[in-house]
Each structure stands twice: as C-alpha cells, then as structure tokens.
Design an enzyme around this catalytic site. Structure first.
Site, PDB file in Angstrom:
ATOM      1  N   ARG A  13       0.830  -1.206   0.000  1.00 32.43           N
ATOM      2  CA  ARG A  13       0.000   0.000   0.000  1.00 32.43           C
ATOM      3  C   ARG A  13       0.865   1.258   0.000  1.00 32.43           C
ATOM      4  NH1 ARG A  13      -3.515  -0.496   5.121  1.00 32.43           N
ATOM      5  NH2 ARG A  13      -1.420  -1.034   5.873  1.00 32.43           N
ATOM      6  N   SER A  40      -6.568   3.893   5.950  1.00 30.50           N
ATOM      7  CA  SER A  40      -6.319   2.503   5.587  1.00 30.50           C
ATOM      8  C   SER A  40      -5.903   2.345   4.134  1.00 30.50           C
ATOM      9  CB  SER A  40      -7.560   1.653   5.863  1.00 30.50           C
ATOM     10  OG  SER A  40      -8.665   2.105   5.109  1.00 30.50           O
ATOM     11  N   GLU A  61     -20.272   2.467  -0.689  1.00 32.94           N
ATOM     12  CA  GLU A  61     -19.467   1.934  -1.788  1.00 32.94           C
ATOM     13  C   GLU A  61     -20.159   2.020  -3.148  1.00 32.94           C
ATOM     14  OE1 GLU A  61     -19.719   0.569   1.179  1.00 32.94           O
ATOM     15  OE2 GLU A  61     -17.644   0.673   1.910  1.00 32.94           O
ATOM     16  N   ARG A 170      -1.779  -5.995   1.310  1.00 37.88           N
ATOM     17  CA  ARG A 170      -1.449  -5.442   2.621  1.00 37.88           C
ATOM     18  C   ARG A 170      -0.492  -6.368   3.369  1.00 37.88           C
ATOM     19  NH1 ARG A 170      -5.740  -3.394   7.218  1.00 37.88           N
ATOM     20  NH2 ARG A 170      -4.311  -3.340   8.981  1.00 37.88           N
TER      21      ARG A 170
END
Length: 317
Positions: A13, A40, A61, A170
């Site tokens: 990320r 995040s 979303e 991640r």
C-alpha cells in the site's frame, strides 16, 4: 529460517500511495475517490498534496463507484480506493454496469485483499473478488506480487483507458520481480526455470512459490515458477507451454479456489494441453479466526503446501 524470512518485506500500500502521488503531480486528471478510508488506503499523503483532488464519499461503496464513473466521463482518471471486500461485494452492480459495461476509465483499487484483515473474520476477507470480477466482461484484473509490480500496475492503469481492478496487497511480502520483468496484459513473468513441474502463483503466494522451488531444487526437483500479475487477460501461451514442457501445474493464490487463478489456468489447460493440476487456495469454506499468517498456513498456502502439491503432481504425472 526460511528463504522468505531472510528477506525484507514490504506493505505494498505504501508503494501504491507513493506512485499515485507521483502520477498525480504529473497529470492533473488523476483523482482519488475513497469511502472514509483515507488512513487505511494510505491516502494521507495524497490528501496533503492534493486536497481538492481527494473525494471522500463516506461509507457508501455503491456511490463510490458511481461517482468515479461520473468523474471518468468528465475526463478525470479516478483511482477508487476501498477495502477489497466492500468495494467488490457492495458495489458489484455498479462495477459491472457503471464501469465495465460503460467502458469508463476507472481504476478500482481493492485494498487489503485476501485474508489481510485476518482476525476480523470472513466478513472482512476478500477471497471471492477474483472470481466475481473475472466474470465481468471488459474489466482487466491485476494482482501484484510485490512493491515493484504494484508501482508498475499503478502506472499502467493510468494510461490503460479502460476499466481496471487492481488488488493492493497489505500482507507484507518481499520483492520478487526482476528489474527487467514485463508488465503488460497476457505477459507472465518467469521467475525460475524448471522442467519437472510448473508453479503458477500470484500475490502473496509468489514468494512462497519461490521458496518451495528453491527447497525442491535441493531435492533434485526442477520447478518452473511463473507469476501472472494480469489474471485477466492471462498469458495463455505461457500456460500452454508449461503444460506441454513440464509434467504438471500447481496454482497458488490467496483467494477461493472457485473461479480465480486456478480456474483460469485449468480452463486454458483443459482446452489446449491437458495435464495434471493441483489448485491451491481457500476451499469453499469460511475461514476460522486468526491472523493472516496463521490463515495462510491453515489452508496450506505455504511453501510446505506448495511442495506437497508439486510432489503429488509428480506422483500422478
């Protein structure tokens, strides 16, 4: 100590965020769209540099993808950043209709995919995304395996002029991509030569496939390792060559075995060059509670699991 343990590992990320900032500094059309996920998604630096080019729609979303499609229609290049399970699960209709069917140049960035959210359980795992999105026409699906491929994917997507889904890892991984490796649709990356069995791996499983190949080499087993950062469109020529030139194929992915990498490779093999195969991934079950490393080992998505699958292929090949 394993091969993987000896290497520095990276959260991709960060590579994603740095490359996005670099691109945005060169092209004012690039914007980031998120669902209350600035932290995040590692977009804090982007927000500081380009506050007017970060659109936060909140935890919505479906709106997230719809807004991005509208921005694309207005000439922007939106990078949609959200946790992969929610981006793909909650907004699948918008991905299909507003982005893919409409041929909007939207880059859908599924953050923390696979079982990266570990202890939060199956509601937060994103093991179905590859199956869902491979079924959507006109959508490229990219699964980087390390920071090098993540940066390349961010750059490639900016100029693709078509819908793209980019999995942003991640779970920390080592760098495995050679400096001269290709990054383009239908181009696999050969990481190890071999003529006994081919292992085709993506994402977090690529470094584990390399470890398995190195350990098997010490046992006299020659393993070819292929990495396919483009899951769709996939490199059928490399797959057919592997089926023809080695005694079988093992696929490895941090995703369900229903519809992802294994299914794509199997469809190619059965059509063009049948050979023994083993498909490693998460079977059609909900995972137990545990961190990512535990879950990968639980489902045998490890060097040991890959070694066992290779030996199984050799025993039946």
């Amino acid at each position: 100590m394993t091969v993987t343990d000896q290497r520095a590992t990276f959260d991709c990320r960060q590579a994603f965020a740095e490359e996005l900032i670099s691109l945005a500094s060169q092209d004012e059309r690039i914007v980031a769209v998120c669902n209350d996920s600035v932290g995040s998604s590692n977009l804090v630096g982007f927000r500081e540099r380009f506050p007017e080019r970060l659109i936060n729609v909140g935890i919505a979303e479906q709106d997230l993808v719809g807004v991005a499609a509208g921005l694309a229609n207005a000439g922007k290049i939106p990078y949609v950043c959200a946790a992969a399970p929610f981006l793909t699960g909650r907004a699948l209709e918008q991905i299909k209709a507003d982005v893919a069917y409409s041929e909007a140049h939207v880059v859908l960035c599924g953050q923390s995919p696979g079982m990266a959210y570990g202890e939060l359980g199956p509601t937060h795992h994103s093991i179905e995304d590859l199956s869902w999105l491979r079924a959507v026409a006109n959508l490229d699906v990219i699964v980087p395996s390390d920071p090098v491929q993540t940066r390349a994917a961010v750059r490639w997507a900016a100029s693709a002029r078509r819908p793209v889904y980019l999995r942003v890892p991640r779970f920390k991984v080592p760098e495995v991509t050679p400096p001269d490796a290709p990054f383009a649709p239908r181009q696999a990356v050969l990481l190890r030569e071999g003529n006994d069995v081919t292992v085709i791996a993506i994402g977090s499983l690529t470094s584990r496939a390399l470890e398995a190949a190195d350990r098997l080499r010490d046992e006299g087993v020659s393993v070819r390792v292929l990495n396919t950062p483009f899951l769709d469109p996939i490199d059928e020529d490399a797959i057919i060559a592997a089926a023809r030139e080695t005694r079988g194929i093992v696929t490895a992915e941090e995703a369900t075995t229903s519809g992802g990498l294994g299914a794509a490779v199997a469809a190619t093999v059965v059509t063009h060059q049948p050979c023994p195969m083993r498909i490693l991934g998460v079977p059609r079950v909900f995972a137990p509670t545990g961190d990512t490393a535990f879950l990968l080992d639980h489902f045998r998505l490890s060097a040991d699991g890959i070694i066992a699958a290779v030996k199984d292929v050799l025993g039946h090949g």
